[in-house]
Design a protein around this motif. Sequence first.
Motif, PDB file in Angstrom:
ATOM      1  N   ASN A 145     -99.412-102.203 -30.731  1.00 34.52           N
ATOM      2  CA  ASN A 145     -98.842-102.205 -32.081  1.00 34.52           C
ATOM      3  C   ASN A 145     -99.638-103.053 -33.059  1.00 34.52           C
ATOM      4  O   ASN A 145     -99.703-102.738 -34.256  1.00 34.52           O
ATOM      5  N   HIS A 149    -101.194-101.480 -36.459  1.00 33.84           N
ATOM      6  CA  HIS A 149    -101.025-102.095 -37.782  1.00 33.84           C
ATOM      7  C   HIS A 149    -102.370-102.272 -38.472  1.00 33.84           C
ATOM      8  O   HIS A 149    -102.519-101.936 -39.669  1.00 33.84           O
ATOM      9  N   THR A 152    -103.783 -99.029 -39.861  1.00 33.16           N
ATOM     10  CA  THR A 152    -103.020 -98.316 -40.898  1.00 33.16           C
ATOM     11  C   THR A 152    -102.675 -99.155 -42.112  1.00 33.16           C
ATOM     12  O   THR A 152    -102.175 -98.615 -43.103  1.00 33.16           O
ATOM     13  N   VAL A 180     -97.808 -98.691 -40.236  1.00 32.36           N
ATOM     14  CA  VAL A 180     -96.967 -99.531 -39.384  1.00 32.36           C
ATOM     15  C   VAL A 180     -97.175-100.982 -39.807  1.00 32.36           C
ATOM     16  O   VAL A 180     -98.319-101.456 -39.886  1.00 32.36           O
ATOM     17  N   SER A 181     -96.085-101.688 -40.081  1.00 35.73           N
ATOM     18  CA  SER A 181     -96.176-103.082 -40.522  1.00 35.73           C
ATOM     19  C   SER A 181     -96.571-103.990 -39.359  1.00 35.73           C
ATOM     20  O   SER A 181     -96.740-103.543 -38.219  1.00 35.73           O
ATOM     21  N   TYR A 187     -92.953-104.163 -36.768  1.00 33.29           N
ATOM     22  CA  TYR A 187     -93.747-102.941 -36.664  1.00 33.29           C
ATOM     23  C   TYR A 187     -93.015-101.741 -37.285  1.00 33.29           C
ATOM     24  O   TYR A 187     -92.950-100.654 -36.703  1.00 33.29           O
ATOM     25  N   GLN A 188     -92.470-101.971 -38.479  1.00 28.47           N
ATOM     26  CA  GLN A 188     -91.709-100.929 -39.151  1.00 28.47           C
ATOM     27  C   GLN A 188     -92.599 -99.731 -39.475  1.00 28.47           C
ATOM     28  O   GLN A 188     -93.741 -99.874 -39.907  1.00 28.47           O
ATOM     29  N   LEU A 189     -92.073 -98.546 -39.254  1.00 28.55           N
ATOM     30  CA  LEU A 189     -92.801 -97.304 -39.465  1.00 28.55           C
ATOM     31  C   LEU A 189     -92.521 -96.741 -40.855  1.00 28.55           C
ATOM     32  O   LEU A 189     -91.369 -96.631 -41.276  1.00 28.55           O
ATOM     33  N   SER A 214     -88.809 -92.504 -40.278  1.00 25.56           N
ATOM     34  CA  SER A 214     -89.454 -93.295 -41.318  1.00 25.56           C
ATOM     35  C   SER A 214     -88.555 -94.445 -41.745  1.00 25.56           C
ATOM     36  O   SER A 214     -87.359 -94.262 -42.014  1.00 25.56           O
ATOM     37  N   TYR A 217     -87.635 -99.677 -37.401  1.00 20.59           N
ATOM     38  CA  TYR A 217     -88.358-100.733 -36.709  1.00 20.59           C
ATOM     39  C   TYR A 217     -88.643-100.302 -35.277  1.00 20.59           C
ATOM     40  O   TYR A 217     -87.965 -99.428 -34.729  1.00 20.59           O
ATOM     41  N   PHE A 218     -89.645-100.934 -34.681  1.00 21.23           N
ATOM     42  CA  PHE A 218     -89.992-100.610 -33.297  1.00 21.23           C
ATOM     43  C   PHE A 218     -89.022-101.311 -32.349  1.00 21.23           C
ATOM     44  O   PHE A 218     -88.667-102.472 -32.551  1.00 21.23           O
ATOM     45  N   TRP A 244     -89.929 -95.991 -32.339  1.00 21.38           N
ATOM     46  CA  TRP A 244     -89.253 -96.265 -33.608  1.00 21.38           C
ATOM     47  C   TRP A 244     -87.922 -95.500 -33.617  1.00 21.38           C
ATOM     48  O   TRP A 244     -87.782 -94.467 -34.299  1.00 21.38           O
TER      49      TRP A 244
END
Length: 286
Positions: A145, A149, A152, A180-181, A187-189, A214, A217-218, A244
Amino acid sequence: MDNKKSNEDLLGEHNSTSVIECAARCQRECNFYGFNPQTNKCRTHTKVFKSGMLNEGGWRYYSHVFIPVDCKDLQLDGYFNSGVYEIYPNGTITSPVQAYCDMTIMGGGWTAIQKRISGSLEFNRNWTEYKNGFGSPVQDVWVGNDVIHQLTKENNPALYVSITLQNGTTLYEMYDRFFVSDEAGKYQLFLAGPATGTLGDAMLDTRHSSSSLSGMYFSTPDRDNDGASGFNCAAYSEIRGGWWFNYCHMAFLNGPWSPQSWINPWSPTVQSGTSVKGTTMMVRRH
């Protein structure tokens, strides 16, 4: 070649903590960079200069060493064969990542973030394992992850998803934007269309708002961040893997390979793991 700088040659001057960080700033348009350890300044240039500059006020200059951030960089640099390459998603030469690059599908330049071709690797993993990544890019892998991140965070690349069925047919879906944060953001999508392909959209505009991924969170079996109340989707007996999750999913590519328990890998097109021979998730910047 000139042995003096000019304003036309200078791309920029920045604060920098080290020559390695300065090198990371030197991307494709940069052929030459300078670092001044007395002032912690970095300069990037379009031209390569002679050694006469080496003693200029504490500055030291270096020819650019190509640092591929992703598979798109490698393709642009002349690598056209699919396979495993070393990339540097965070832009520094101190953090290499082994990644599978697909150089053929839809023009190539894709970096694989997930790949399953044998089912031999267990994806029922904890938060730390999904954070750092596991497996081998040659076969089954989750790249990690943190790496996703990094790949992306600035480019909002396209996402390509494929599922190969037991009969050899490969179906795909491509999303225009994928981000992905970081870990602090769980790691929010963030996903955006249009979505096109032969799989159908099971992640974004699904039939049920409770299964759209969308903004999710993971979650992992030991970290419950999903949209369900009262239980952890990632720890549920028929799921058991990181993803997610919303409440819970219409798409889930990290399920247990055992076909008896892998439900809805990609609904409604692929509703059971009995149909699945392999999966991939790949990203490519625009």
